[in-house]
Design an enzyme around this catalytic site. Structure first.
Site, PDB file in Angstrom:
ATOM      1  N   GLU A 229       0.599  -0.913   0.183  1.00 39.79           N
ATOM      2  CA  GLU A 229      -0.245   0.243   0.271  1.00 39.79           C
ATOM      3  C   GLU A 229       0.719   1.040   0.015  1.00 39.79           C
ATOM      4  OE1 GLU A 229      -3.272   2.231   3.286  1.00 39.79           O
ATOM      5  OE2 GLU A 229      -2.304   0.307   3.610  1.00 39.79           O
ATOM      6  N   HIS A 265      -5.182   8.112  -0.225  1.00 42.98           N
ATOM      7  CA  HIS A 265      -3.710   8.476  -0.134  1.00 42.98           C
ATOM      8  C   HIS A 265      -3.230   8.942  -1.422  1.00 42.98           C
ATOM      9  CE1 HIS A 265      -2.718   4.735   3.265  1.00 42.98           C
ATOM     10  NE2 HIS A 265      -3.176   6.085   3.766  1.00 42.98           N
ATOM     11  N   HIS A 289      -8.939   0.725  -0.125  1.00 41.90           N
ATOM     12  CA  HIS A 289      -9.212   0.835   1.087  1.00 41.90           C
ATOM     13  C   HIS A 289     -10.112   2.043   0.838  1.00 41.90           C
ATOM     14  CE1 HIS A 289      -5.304  -1.177   4.053  1.00 41.90           C
ATOM     15  NE2 HIS A 289      -6.495  -1.756   3.869  1.00 41.90           N
ATOM     16  N   ASP A 297      -6.212  14.935   6.132  1.00 46.31           N
ATOM     17  CA  ASP A 297      -6.096  13.789   6.950  1.00 46.31           C
ATOM     18  C   ASP A 297      -6.710  12.598   5.920  1.00 46.31           C
ATOM     19  OD1 ASP A 297      -7.255  11.662   8.706  1.00 46.31           O
ATOM     20  OD2 ASP A 297      -8.878  12.921   9.043  1.00 46.31           O
TER      21      ASP A 297
END
Length: 421
Positions: A229, A265, A289, A297
């Site tokens: 990841e 991300h 995910h 955030d």
């Protein structure tokens, strides 16, 4: 006010007829939704604290904000909360646990963890008829405080984390074997630099070497599926992340392991929905995910957003549901944690239902024949379709509250359980 089953059924028949007019079989859509297994994340229940070290502090570019009452502080409390959450969800779920959620009476270092140290989780999963997924934990540890783990220049530190990764893969394989369902093992590391580095090459060479050494230890891939990841940045690693998207995509493709794409991300102008078809053109499987990025955030509670819907539409349009694994990844300590879990999971399921209720073959035909105006018009009209009536019926058929009625159960649980912790 909770609608009666009779009202829900009557409303559903109206929706069923409306969708039939578009050539969509609502019964088939719900049957496919039944096969979706969303992997809930255990760390929503205790703000990513874990049970390895009750006095430990969260690190590795991760931060949970808020202090809402009722945080789980023991494995028993966390499992009770998860059971409550699952009782309010239709369909099937899995549970995703991190290595730092070890449930064992003695302190065990991460580099020597064994499957036996997670047997209580396996036994609990068997009892509840669910499967488990697993994550190596490369954060909140003294040997990760300088910001480097698998990419560390210190050989002893690096070997510690290599051994932890090997141990985690073996644990995941045993989980998958005992539960009869392949365990998705996710690898994420916080390694990076706060300011501009002079050498971006060496840490990536070390990360590649560390991963290769850990992957060289054979585990049964019928029981353990490894995924790597990436992340754009983290707190304390704003300028340079060793495990970037490009690094892990190349690593996954060259080594035959899976790729994890986290919705929070990437750069704010990037969307995972755009990446799915590109990656799955060359890879067999991906792990998603499901999260919601807000400014810096990456882990706000999932809501039914345009991007979440687009992501599910891409999976359905590409007939890729069996090639995509869905796991939740968010944590919010500012609101009732049970409610956050349910809101996020239901949003994921709703998005998938809406995607399954789309006449995708019709849209594709319009596109292939050049009727792009008709395609856009139908896409817009689909936004007005009564998918919510189908959702309520699906919930009612699964024996869970429809609409917002589940919040009554959450408030009762908060009063009787959470407030007494």
């Amino acid at each position: 006010m909770k609608p009666s089953s009779e009202t829900i059924r009557r409303n559903y028949e109206v929706a069923k007829e409306a969708y039939a007019g578009l050539g969509v079989d609502t019964e088939k859509a719900m049957a496919i939704l039944d096969e979706l297994q969303v992997s809930l994340h255990c760390w929503q229940g205790d703000d990513v604290g874990g049970f390895e070290n009750p006095e430990g502090s969260l690190s590795g570019g991760i931060q949970a904000t808020g202090n809402y009452p009722g945080k789980a502080s023991t494995p028993a409390e966390l499992r009770a909360d998860i059971e409550k959450v699952m009782s309010l969800l239709p369909g099937k779920q899995r549970l995703n646990i991190h290595a730092l959620y070890i449930d064992y009476p003695e302190k065990i270092e991460r580099n020597v963890m064994k499957p036996a140290h997670f047997q209580s989780w396996i036994d609990w999963a068997k009892k509840n008829g669910i499967a488990l997924d697993f994550n190596s934990s490369f954060f909140s540890h003294p040997l990760s405080e300088d910001g480097y783990t698998l990419a560390s220049a210190d050989e002893k530190t690096r070997q510690f984390w290599i051994d932890h990764l090997i141990a985690s893969r073996q644990i995941a394989a045993e989980i998958g074997k005992q539960l009869g369902s392949p365990c998705c093992h996710n690898i994420w590391i916080p390694d990076g630099e706060k300011d501009q580095p002079a050498d971006r090459w060496s840490p990536r060479a070390r990360l590649m070497d560390s991963l290769d050494k850990a992957m060289a230890v054979d585990v049964d891939r019928n029981h353990c599926k490894d995924f790597v990841e990436s992340k754009l940045f983290g707190i304390g690693a704003e300028s340079y992340t060793v495990g970037s998207q490009e690094f892990y995509l190349a690593y996954a493709m060259s080594r035959g392991v899976g790729l994890t794409m986290d919705m929070g991300h990437y750069h704010p102008t990037e969307v995972v929905s755009e990446k799915i078809s590109a990656v799955l053109t060359f890879m067999d499987e991906v792990l998603l995910h499901v999260s919601r990025g807000v400014r810096w955030d990456s882990d706000h509670v999932v809501t039914l957003s345009d991007e979440l819907l687009a992501l599910c539409q891409e999976v359905v349009r590409g007939d890729a549901m069996k090639r995509v694994h869905f796991g939740l990844d968010f944590f919010d300590a500012s609101i009732n944690r049970i409610a956050a879990w349910v809101i996020g999971t239901r949003a994921m399921q709703k998005a998938m239902l809406i995607a399954l209720l789309e006449p995708s073959d019709c849209l594709k035909k319009m596109e292939s024949t050049g009727d792009k105006a008709g395609r856009l018009a139908l896409m817009e009209d689909l936004k007005d379709m009564p998918w919510g009536l189908v959702w309520d019926f699906y919930c009612d058929q699964n024996g869970v509250p429809a609409g917002n009625a589940w919040m009554d159960d959450v408030r009762a649980y908060e009063k009787s359980v959470l407030n007494n912790r």
